[in-house]
Design an enzyme around this catalytic site. Sequence first.
Site, PDB file in Angstrom:
ATOM      1  N   TYR A  52       0.823  -1.215   0.000  1.00  0.00           N
ATOM      2  CA  TYR A  52       0.000   0.000   0.000  1.00  0.00           C
ATOM      3  C   TYR A  52       0.860   1.270   0.000  1.00  0.00           C
ATOM      4  O   TYR A  52       0.371   2.348  -0.304  1.00  0.00           O
ATOM      5  CB  TYR A  52      -0.946   0.031   1.210  1.00  0.00           C
ATOM      6  N   LYS A  86       3.086 -15.356   2.476  1.00  0.00           N
ATOM      7  CA  LYS A  86       2.984 -16.111   1.224  1.00  0.00           C
ATOM      8  C   LYS A  86       4.419 -16.456   0.817  1.00  0.00           C
ATOM      9  O   LYS A  86       4.912 -16.088  -0.258  1.00  0.00           O
ATOM     10  CB  LYS A  86       2.264 -15.234   0.170  1.00  0.00           C
ATOM     11  N   ASP A 143      -3.417 -18.022   1.791  1.00  0.00           N
ATOM     12  CA  ASP A 143      -4.582 -18.666   1.167  1.00  0.00           C
ATOM     13  C   ASP A 143      -5.192 -19.698   2.112  1.00  0.00           C
ATOM     14  O   ASP A 143      -6.420 -19.795   2.263  1.00  0.00           O
ATOM     15  CB  ASP A 143      -4.223 -19.281  -0.196  1.00  0.00           C
ATOM     16  N   ASP A 162      -5.447  -6.424   5.952  1.00  0.00           N
ATOM     17  CA  ASP A 162      -6.630  -5.671   5.531  1.00  0.00           C
ATOM     18  C   ASP A 162      -7.737  -6.642   5.143  1.00  0.00           C
ATOM     19  O   ASP A 162      -8.888  -6.538   5.584  1.00  0.00           O
ATOM     20  CB  ASP A 162      -6.221  -4.787   4.332  1.00  0.00           C
ATOM     21  N   ASP A 214     -11.124  -8.144   7.722  1.00  0.00           N
ATOM     22  CA  ASP A 214     -12.535  -7.995   7.343  1.00  0.00           C
ATOM     23  C   ASP A 214     -13.236  -9.348   7.357  1.00  0.00           C
ATOM     24  O   ASP A 214     -14.385  -9.452   7.775  1.00  0.00           O
ATOM     25  CB  ASP A 214     -12.653  -7.369   5.942  1.00  0.00           C
TER      26      ASP A 214
END
Length: 355
Positions: free
Chosen positions: A142, A191, A223, A247, A251
């Site tokens: 980001y 990852k 994942d 992020d 959620d």
Amino acid sequence: MEFRIALVKGDGIGPEIVDSAVEVLQKVGRKYGHTFICTPYLAGGCAIDATGEPLPQETVDGCLMSDSVLLGAVGGPKWDKNPPAARPEKALLGLRKALGLYTNLRPARLYQALSGDCPLRPDIVEKGFDLMMVRELTGGIYFGDRGRREGKYGPEAYDTEAYSIMEIERIARVAFESARKRRKNLISIDKANVLETSRLWRETVHRIAAEYPDVTCTDMLVDNAAMQLVRNPAQFDVVVTTNMFGDILSDEASQITGSIGLLPSASLGDGTRGLYEPIHGSAPDIAGQNKANPIATILSVAMMLRYSFSLMEEADCIEAAVDQVLNAGWRTADLGGGAASLGTREMTEKILAEI
Ligand code: NAD
């Protein structure tokens, strides 16, 4: 003790829910003999209307002079068409940057009284869950270099992810410390089978793990983590991950609790000052109608007492009051209260009565 708190009520339901949380804070102050001096500051759409900018310098200075910040939410349709520099959300990034907040803590737990709202299978719900997501907040993709360029197949866009060892070390330490205060189990999500930043992340987390032999630390690929969160959320205690993975996963974690109106969050930096806010937005559709659930903001105050002021008993007191009110069957409309729903004010009164 005496604490100075900057109140950034913001837009939409922000003022209503912050007012509720401040009432709870003041009641806890009277009960335990603390003084909370609360000063309001403008940020978001209301600040654009009043001053022309989403984050006036006066607000930044006020927050920097305070012991902690309580934020409602910012944004709304009125400002949706503003150019990027004059969007309410700019205030959030600006505040995080000005206050040096690089950690986002988001607890997500299933309230047994509300287990009927959980979208997961009953056998999973039965086991319950109570996890703490620790998300890195100021690094990664980001904040990396991005742009447009001419590529192999014509025009293309790119974003880059970079993490320094320092950034990984400091967030890992926050996560290990947090695990120490809970069930001493940390899962680090990356990852590493694909990304070089993840390989450095993993290496660094393992090195820091040696400083915390009392905490069990394991790795999980992102994942798999997305799947495990809906398959067996009870396995998670503390989770630490990068900005983007955090992020997305936070959620997901919030949604499996069944309600957006209940979840608090804390953003922290190196010192004790933090920024505390509900995870939901400004809910313009119900603003000013006494319909907003104040619990996420009230629980954000509990997090402030615990993480910024080390007032553990006072924080427990607020959380227990919320539990008791929910266990007694009181509900706001978002919690499926139906015709018997309590409004923002009435729910606040119930919680105040339990403190
Ligand atoms: P939202 O979270 O504001 O609302 C989503 C839905 O949940 C709405 O139906 C709303 O009524 C309901 N809801 C949210 N909080 C509630 C509460 N406490 N009690 C009862 N119901 C509640 O998300 P959105 O509609 O996508 O965004 C609205 C505005 O909020 C946008 O301008 C967005 O940019 C902004 N936003 C701000 C923040 C923040 O300030 N941190 C975060 C997310 C969204």
